[in-house]
Design a protein around this motif. Sequence first.
Motif, PDB file in Angstrom:
ATOM      1  N   ILE A   1       7.658 -27.373 -81.192  1.00  0.00           N
ATOM      2  CA  ILE A   1       6.494 -28.224 -81.514  1.00  0.00           C
ATOM      3  C   ILE A   1       6.677 -28.958 -82.843  1.00  0.00           C
ATOM      4  CG2 ILE A   1       3.955 -28.195 -81.876  1.00  0.00           C
ATOM      5  CD1 ILE A   1       4.908 -27.491 -79.015  1.00  0.00           C
ATOM      6  N   ASP A   2       6.972 -28.208 -83.907  1.00  0.00           N
ATOM      7  CA  ASP A   2       7.122 -28.902 -85.205  1.00  0.00           C
ATOM      8  C   ASP A   2       7.953 -28.029 -86.150  1.00  0.00           C
ATOM      9  OD1 ASP A   2       3.707 -27.978 -86.166  1.00  0.00           O
ATOM     10  OD2 ASP A   2       5.553 -26.814 -85.900  1.00  0.00           O
ATOM     11  N   GLY A   3       8.040 -28.474 -87.370  1.00  0.00           N
ATOM     12  CA  GLY A   3       8.805 -27.704 -88.379  1.00  0.00           C
ATOM     13  C   GLY A   3      10.299 -27.823 -88.156  1.00  0.00           C
ATOM     14  N   LYS A   4      11.034 -26.791 -88.622  1.00  0.00           N
ATOM     15  CA  LYS A   4      12.491 -26.842 -88.483  1.00  0.00           C
ATOM     16  C   LYS A   4      12.874 -26.759 -87.000  1.00  0.00           C
ATOM     17  CE  LYS A   4      13.384 -24.819 -92.997  1.00  0.00           C
ATOM     18  NZ  LYS A   4      14.000 -23.742 -93.795  1.00  0.00           N
ATOM     19  N   GLY A   5      13.932 -27.496 -86.611  1.00  0.00           N
ATOM     20  CA  GLY A   5      14.373 -27.420 -85.216  1.00  0.00           C
ATOM     21  C   GLY A   5      14.961 -26.052 -84.915  1.00  0.00           C
ATOM     22  N   THR A   6      15.105 -25.776 -83.625  1.00  0.00           N
ATOM     23  CA  THR A   6      15.617 -24.454 -83.209  1.00  0.00           C
ATOM     24  C   THR A   6      16.910 -24.615 -82.402  1.00  0.00           C
ATOM     25  OG1 THR A   6      14.515 -24.579 -81.061  1.00  0.00           O
ATOM     26  CG2 THR A   6      13.207 -23.722 -82.924  1.00  0.00           C
ATOM     27  N   ILE A   7      17.574 -23.506 -82.143  1.00  0.00           N
ATOM     28  CA  ILE A   7      18.805 -23.548 -81.326  1.00  0.00           C
ATOM     29  C   ILE A   7      18.459 -24.020 -79.915  1.00  0.00           C
ATOM     30  CG2 ILE A   7      18.654 -21.114 -80.649  1.00  0.00           C
ATOM     31  CD1 ILE A   7      21.988 -22.799 -81.560  1.00  0.00           C
ATOM     32  N   GLY A   8      17.254 -23.686 -79.481  1.00  0.00           N
ATOM     33  CA  GLY A   8      16.825 -24.137 -78.141  1.00  0.00           C
ATOM     34  C   GLY A   8      16.723 -25.651 -78.062  1.00  0.00           C
ATOM     35  N   ASP A   9      16.327 -26.270 -79.195  1.00  0.00           N
ATOM     36  CA  ASP A   9      16.283 -27.740 -79.234  1.00  0.00           C
ATOM     37  C   ASP A   9      17.680 -28.339 -79.019  1.00  0.00           C
ATOM     38  OD1 ASP A   9      13.844 -27.592 -81.894  1.00  0.00           O
ATOM     39  OD2 ASP A   9      13.517 -28.113 -79.783  1.00  0.00           O
ATOM     40  N   CYS A  10      18.708 -27.557 -79.456  1.00  0.00           N
ATOM     41  CA  CYS A  10      20.096 -28.084 -79.426  1.00  0.00           C
ATOM     42  C   CYS A  10      20.764 -27.863 -78.076  1.00  0.00           C
ATOM     43  CB  CYS A  10      20.931 -27.405 -80.514  1.00  0.00           C
ATOM     44  SG  CYS A  10      20.240 -27.558 -82.172  1.00  0.00           S
ATOM     45  N   LEU A  11      20.341 -26.815 -77.363  1.00  0.00           N
ATOM     46  CA  LEU A  11      21.045 -26.455 -76.125  1.00  0.00           C
ATOM     47  C   LEU A  11      20.340 -27.016 -74.896  1.00  0.00           C
ATOM     48  CD1 LEU A  11      21.968 -22.739 -76.961  1.00  0.00           C
ATOM     49  CD2 LEU A  11      23.473 -24.756 -77.029  1.00  0.00           C
ATOM     50  N   GLN A  12      20.206 -28.340 -74.846  1.00  0.00           N
ATOM     51  CA  GLN A  12      19.553 -28.974 -73.690  1.00  0.00           C
ATOM     52  C   GLN A  12      20.591 -29.605 -72.767  1.00  0.00           C
ATOM     53  OE1 GLN A  12      15.885 -31.325 -74.503  1.00  0.00           O
ATOM     54  NE2 GLN A  12      16.159 -30.810 -76.681  1.00  0.00           N
ATOM     55  N   ALA A  13      20.293 -29.649 -71.481  1.00  0.00           N
ATOM     56  CA  ALA A  13      21.227 -30.289 -70.527  1.00  0.00           C
ATOM     57  C   ALA A  13      21.316 -31.790 -70.834  1.00  0.00           C
ATOM     58  CB  ALA A  13      20.737 -30.073 -69.099  1.00  0.00           C
ATOM     59  N   GLY A  14      22.484 -32.363 -70.561  1.00  0.00           N
ATOM     60  CA  GLY A  14      22.746 -33.766 -70.888  1.00  0.00           C
ATOM     61  C   GLY A  14      21.781 -34.741 -70.246  1.00  0.00           C
ATOM     62  N   ILE A  15      21.193 -34.323 -69.129  1.00  0.00           N
ATOM     63  CA  ILE A  15      20.254 -35.193 -68.414  1.00  0.00           C
ATOM     64  C   ILE A  15      19.010 -35.481 -69.261  1.00  0.00           C
ATOM     65  CG2 ILE A  15      18.985 -33.327 -67.254  1.00  0.00           C
ATOM     66  CD1 ILE A  15      20.205 -36.229 -65.252  1.00  0.00           C
ATOM     67  N   LYS A  16      18.785 -34.627 -70.327  1.00  0.00           N
ATOM     68  CA  LYS A  16      17.592 -34.794 -71.170  1.00  0.00           C
ATOM     69  C   LYS A  16      17.843 -35.740 -72.349  1.00  0.00           C
ATOM     70  CE  LYS A  16      14.851 -31.576 -69.317  1.00  0.00           C
ATOM     71  NZ  LYS A  16      13.610 -31.996 -68.643  1.00  0.00           N
TER      72      LYS A  16
ATOM     73  N   LEU B   1      28.591 -30.681 -75.795  1.00  0.00           N
ATOM     74  CA  LEU B   1      27.382 -31.236 -76.414  1.00  0.00           C
ATOM     75  C   LEU B   1      27.613 -32.563 -77.130  1.00  0.00           C
ATOM     76  CD1 LEU B   1      25.494 -28.072 -77.695  1.00  0.00           C
ATOM     77  CD2 LEU B   1      24.716 -29.725 -76.008  1.00  0.00           C
ATOM     78  N   TYR B   2      28.788 -32.708 -77.791  1.00  0.00           N
ATOM     79  CA  TYR B   2      28.962 -33.925 -78.593  1.00  0.00           C
ATOM     80  C   TYR B   2      30.186 -34.739 -78.214  1.00  0.00           C
ATOM     81  CZ  TYR B   2      31.330 -30.132 -81.092  1.00  0.00           C
ATOM     82  OH  TYR B   2      32.076 -29.021 -81.422  1.00  0.00           O
ATOM     83  N   GLU B   3      30.802 -34.412 -77.078  1.00  0.00           N
ATOM     84  CA  GLU B   3      31.862 -35.281 -76.536  1.00  0.00           C
ATOM     85  C   GLU B   3      31.560 -35.613 -75.069  1.00  0.00           C
ATOM     86  OE1 GLU B   3      35.201 -32.710 -77.722  1.00  0.00           O
ATOM     87  OE2 GLU B   3      35.912 -34.303 -79.035  1.00  0.00           O
ATOM     88  N   ALA B   4      31.532 -34.611 -74.192  1.00  0.00           N
ATOM     89  CA  ALA B   4      31.407 -34.885 -72.755  1.00  0.00           C
ATOM     90  C   ALA B   4      30.032 -35.427 -72.376  1.00  0.00           C
ATOM     91  CB  ALA B   4      31.717 -33.608 -71.966  1.00  0.00           C
ATOM     92  N   ALA B   5      28.949 -34.777 -72.856  1.00  0.00           N
ATOM     93  CA  ALA B   5      27.602 -35.172 -72.409  1.00  0.00           C
ATOM     94  C   ALA B   5      27.231 -36.597 -72.826  1.00  0.00           C
ATOM     95  CB  ALA B   5      26.555 -34.173 -72.900  1.00  0.00           C
ATOM     96  N   PRO B   6      27.432 -36.987 -74.111  1.00  0.00           N
ATOM     97  CA  PRO B   6      27.074 -38.372 -74.454  1.00  0.00           C
ATOM     98  C   PRO B   6      27.887 -39.418 -73.691  1.00  0.00           C
ATOM     99  CG  PRO B   6      28.063 -37.211 -76.352  1.00  0.00           C
ATOM    100  CD  PRO B   6      27.810 -36.196 -75.304  1.00  0.00           C
ATOM    101  N   LEU B   7      29.175 -39.155 -73.486  1.00  0.00           N
ATOM    102  CA  LEU B   7      29.999 -40.140 -72.758  1.00  0.00           C
ATOM    103  C   LEU B   7      29.655 -40.136 -71.266  1.00  0.00           C
ATOM    104  CD1 LEU B   7      33.489 -39.882 -74.510  1.00  0.00           C
ATOM    105  CD2 LEU B   7      31.482 -41.249 -75.120  1.00  0.00           C
ATOM    106  N   ALA B   8      29.219 -38.977 -70.762  1.00  0.00           N
ATOM    107  CA  ALA B   8      28.800 -38.908 -69.353  1.00  0.00           C
ATOM    108  C   ALA B   8      27.538 -39.753 -69.144  1.00  0.00           C
ATOM    109  CB  ALA B   8      28.539 -37.460 -68.957  1.00  0.00           C
ATOM    110  N   PHE B   9      26.620 -39.696 -70.123  1.00  0.00           N
ATOM    111  CA  PHE B   9      25.374 -40.489 -70.038  1.00  0.00           C
ATOM    112  C   PHE B   9      25.743 -41.980 -69.987  1.00  0.00           C
ATOM    113  CE2 PHE B   9      21.220 -41.781 -70.133  1.00  0.00           C
ATOM    114  CZ  PHE B   9      20.524 -41.830 -71.340  1.00  0.00           C
ATOM    115  N   ILE B  10      26.648 -42.372 -70.888  1.00  0.00           N
ATOM    116  CA  ILE B  10      27.071 -43.780 -70.936  1.00  0.00           C
ATOM    117  C   ILE B  10      27.775 -44.171 -69.635  1.00  0.00           C
ATOM    118  CG2 ILE B  10      28.627 -45.413 -72.104  1.00  0.00           C
ATOM    119  CD1 ILE B  10      27.999 -43.882 -74.713  1.00  0.00           C
TER     120      ILE B  10
END
Length: 336
Positions: free
Chosen positions: A141-156, A275-284
């Motif tokens: 909801i707010d405040g510092k982000g969490t690990i759950g915020d980071c581990l989302q499927a690329g579709i999101k 998270l920072y190589e395959a998913a972003p390029l897959a979206f593109i």
Amino acid sequence: MTPATTTISRHLSEEQVRLPDWTRAILELLNSFALVGKIISREVSRAGLSQGLDENGSQNSQGEQVTKLDVLAHNLICHVLSHSFQVCIMVSEESESPLEVPDNCSRGNYVVLFDPLDGSSNIEINASVGTIFSIYRRISIDGKGTIGDCLQAGIKQVCAGYILYGSSTMLVYTMGYGVHAFTLDPYIGEFLMSHENIKIPARGNYYSINEGSAKHWTAGIADYLDSLKSVRSTRPPTLRYIGALVADFHRTLLSGGIFLYPANTHYPEGRLRLLYEAAPLAFISEQAGGRATTGSERILELKPKTLHQRVPLIIGSWEDVLDLEKFILQARSKAA
Ligand code: AHG
Ligand code: MN
Ligand code: MN
């Protein structure tokens, strides 16, 4: 011919009218990466003169040698994103754990994951390198982000992009409404739109893979490549491998074909990070009409388990990737 005059800000302001969920935050974040791109482009262009080539003697969280430019890029992106006031948490290839936004910077609703310098071993031989980024809305909801915020499927993902430091410096991005590219005009210090709504050809004549690992590839890959060379014997395919994912992907995006980094004995999960190589390029790739899979699963549907999780990556022209998947399926059914 009228000179290019569409800057990133102007493009996104125009998009604001068209896009239902366009947000000022995304403009801020894309402008942050445009600023980062200009600075890293300057540093890359004189790396040989500024000791940027030197390894700084440390290893990153994945045991890989780190150059001073890797560190410079990482620190720069953390600083610029923290001061965008749009971010609640960050993930970098160069840091084992997520990076918090400092308390003196206000936090926002977005999560940014990035590879600060992709293909960094190319720096010392003056070949192309890049920066890759992936942006999600926070779940917490707010405040510092969490690990759950980071581990989302690329579709999101709400936005993904890369900056290619090549013969020119280009920023390529998608917000889910097509893929657009901006080329840096160093004389005016602006990224100007050079490619609008890029579409990847359904097939291409290039294939891109590190053939050195051929003995250890997943079953089906060698058969696919053999078939490619025999079926197209009239006009044989061309092998191109730059060794920087961003550069190999960018050629595939514009000219078509297939990039493959399959699992092998050295990298049993694959070498590239989800998270920072395959998913972003897959979206593109998908936004440009291409495909991106592990060879059997759609990259964008993978639910990440860990921040630096590696995956096999097969990405490029729809028909070429689909053909390869059929070879892997046949090999698996033969082995069963
Ligand atoms: P990074 O420099 O961010 O660690 O990425 C390097 C990756 C990727 O850019 C490239 O496609 C791949 O390493 C090349 O791996 P090989 O040298 O094993 O072919
Ligand atoms: Mn990389
Ligand atoms: Mn990197």
